[in-house]
Design a protein around this motif. Sequence first.
Motif, PDB file in Angstrom:
ATOM      1  N   MET A  79      21.004  45.961  41.163  1.00  0.00           N
ATOM      2  CA  MET A  79      21.848  45.082  39.987  1.00  0.00           C
ATOM      3  C   MET A  79      22.986  44.572  40.966  1.00  0.00           C
ATOM      4  N   LYS A  80      22.810  44.440  42.382  1.00  0.00           N
ATOM      5  CA  LYS A  80      23.916  43.893  42.901  1.00  0.00           C
ATOM      6  C   LYS A  80      23.819  42.194  42.767  1.00  0.00           C
ATOM      7  N   TRP A  81      22.763  41.649  42.290  1.00  0.00           N
ATOM      8  CA  TRP A  81      22.626  40.132  41.896  1.00  0.00           C
ATOM      9  C   TRP A  81      23.616  39.643  40.893  1.00  0.00           C
ATOM     10  N   LEU A  82      24.072  40.808  39.684  1.00  0.00           N
ATOM     11  CA  LEU A  82      25.164  40.418  38.851  1.00  0.00           C
ATOM     12  C   LEU A  82      26.425  39.837  39.365  1.00  0.00           C
ATOM     13  N   GLU A  83      26.603  40.243  40.751  1.00  0.00           N
ATOM     14  CA  GLU A  83      28.102  40.044  41.037  1.00  0.00           C
ATOM     15  C   GLU A  83      28.117  38.503  41.464  1.00  0.00           C
ATOM     16  N   ASP A  84      26.795  37.870  41.427  1.00  0.00           N
ATOM     17  CA  ASP A  84      26.735  36.389  41.778  1.00  0.00           C
ATOM     18  C   ASP A  84      27.387  35.780  40.640  1.00  0.00           C
ATOM     19  N   PHE A  85      27.152  36.341  39.416  1.00  0.00           N
ATOM     20  CA  PHE A  85      27.595  35.759  38.262  1.00  0.00           C
ATOM     21  C   PHE A  85      29.228  35.923  37.988  1.00  0.00           C
ATOM     22  N   PHE A  86      29.656  36.980  38.471  1.00  0.00           N
ATOM     23  CA  PHE A  86      30.962  37.554  38.404  1.00  0.00           C
ATOM     24  C   PHE A  86      31.308  38.653  39.002  1.00  0.00           C
ATOM     25  N   PRO A  87      32.254  38.703  39.905  1.00  0.00           N
ATOM     26  CA  PRO A  87      32.810  39.778  40.926  1.00  0.00           C
ATOM     27  C   PRO A  87      33.084  40.905  40.129  1.00  0.00           C
ATOM     28  N   ILE A  88      33.011  42.163  40.770  1.00  0.00           N
ATOM     29  CA  ILE A  88      33.238  43.226  40.314  1.00  0.00           C
ATOM     30  C   ILE A  88      34.250  43.849  41.204  1.00  0.00           C
ATOM     31  N   SER A  89      35.228  44.348  41.148  1.00  0.00           N
ATOM     32  CA  SER A  89      36.355  44.977  41.976  1.00  0.00           C
ATOM     33  C   SER A  89      36.688  46.565  41.643  1.00  0.00           C
ATOM     34  N   LYS A  90      37.128  47.207  42.706  1.00  0.00           N
ATOM     35  CA  LYS A  90      37.602  48.569  42.312  1.00  0.00           C
ATOM     36  C   LYS A  90      38.963  48.674  41.981  1.00  0.00           C
ATOM     37  N   PRO A  91      39.590  49.062  40.870  1.00  0.00           N
ATOM     38  CA  PRO A  91      40.851  49.103  40.535  1.00  0.00           C
ATOM     39  C   PRO A  91      41.878  49.637  41.378  1.00  0.00           C
ATOM     40  N   ILE A  92      43.178  49.043  41.435  1.00  0.00           N
ATOM     41  CA  ILE A  92      44.250  49.720  42.299  1.00  0.00           C
ATOM     42  C   ILE A  92      45.208  49.854  41.202  1.00  0.00           C
ATOM     43  N   ARG A  93      45.487  51.261  40.882  1.00  0.00           N
ATOM     44  CA  ARG A  93      46.489  51.511  39.718  1.00  0.00           C
ATOM     45  C   ARG A  93      47.665  50.737  39.790  1.00  0.00           C
ATOM     46  N   ASN A  94      48.260  50.558  40.833  1.00  0.00           N
ATOM     47  CA  ASN A  94      49.606  49.883  40.797  1.00  0.00           C
ATOM     48  C   ASN A  94      49.611  48.330  40.352  1.00  0.00           C
ATOM     49  N   ASP A  95      48.398  47.814  40.593  1.00  0.00           N
ATOM     50  CA  ASP A  95      48.378  46.408  40.152  1.00  0.00           C
ATOM     51  C   ASP A  95      47.994  46.129  38.740  1.00  0.00           C
ATOM     52  N   LEU A  96      47.403  47.288  38.040  1.00  0.00           N
ATOM     53  CA  LEU A  96      47.031  47.002  36.611  1.00  0.00           C
ATOM     54  C   LEU A  96      48.284  46.600  35.846  1.00  0.00           C
ATOM     55  N   GLN A  97      49.386  46.892  36.144  1.00  0.00           N
ATOM     56  CA  GLN A  97      50.476  46.436  35.419  1.00  0.00           C
ATOM     57  C   GLN A  97      50.793  44.987  35.230  1.00  0.00           C
ATOM     58  N   ASP A  98      49.727  44.151  36.013  1.00  0.00           N
ATOM     59  CA  ASP A  98      50.039  42.908  35.983  1.00  0.00           C
ATOM     60  C   ASP A  98      49.310  42.306  34.719  1.00  0.00           C
TER      61      ASP A  98
END
Length: 321
Positions: free
Chosen positions: A57-76
């Motif tokens: 299903m990697k081809w889905l990431e050509d439509f929209f990227p999926i990242s790993k969450p970084i907890r400190n950045d979620l406040q944004d």
Amino acid sequence: MFKDFISKILTYQKVAVFSHMRPDGDCLGSQIALSLWLQKNGIEVTAFNEDDVPGNMKWLEDFFPISKPIRNDLQDFDAFVLVDGNALHRFGEAAESLKNMGKPLFMVDHHPDPDDIFEEFVSVVSASSTCELIYQLYAEHNADQIDEHAAKAMYLGLVTDTGSFQFDSVKPATMYAAADLLKRGKFTPNEITERIYASRPLRQLKLLSMALDTIELHANGLISTICITQQMFAETGCTSEDTEGFVQYPLSVEGVKTCVLFREDGDRIKLSLRSQSDDIDVNKWARSFNGGGHQKAAGAWHEGPLKKAIKDVISVGKEQL
């Protein structure tokens, strides 16, 4: 169905969309399609998953990227949407931290018994998939926003969560959604099914061969089991990702009403339960082992070892029968 959800979520400028750990076609398809919808409507969007996207299903990431969450950045972010799951623990440690941030949480899902932590949610247990619900979101707001990428993502979820339209969760509305996605996306079904089902590596077939040899019947042939061990992974070079779909094989044995897949996963045993009978609620069965899901498809965990897990799980299953 989505009136309140739409009116509220579109008031935010920056939104994160989470899909559950160990992602499958429905959670990824709904995540991608929802992210594209938000983006089309002027929202800055990021898609998160704590685990990697499966290879087929990697081809889905050509439509929209999926990242790993970084907890400190979620406040944004101004708000968060969780798809194809209705409890934060299904989405990983970063997602669990959201409950302490004071930010609004939204949810779109088709599993029973949602948590009561969401500002707004759409929960329809009778829906075949979360992707069918995201299709309804588009339809209620502006169906013309369904482009090729969104259509393929949603169609993927429909196919994978219905067993290629075989399950009794499939209703006329499901088939209408599938037909409309094919029309609007201008693609043919094989473009999706060949990518997810006809590109299996040889190692996966070797693992399947080993697993099939473990199938056993219990409770006078009404319950079947299949096992996948760490030794099998080591001998074939496979990972848990390669076991997708294996649970359907023991369920196909003549006379079987329900089945359980046992997979050694680190120091625990992953349980995947399936039923093809209205008499057996595997969601209830799974809850006996801190799991849950649907009436006919659920998951859970056992502390192990494997032999004890089989004994304990089958004992509870016999009580249900």
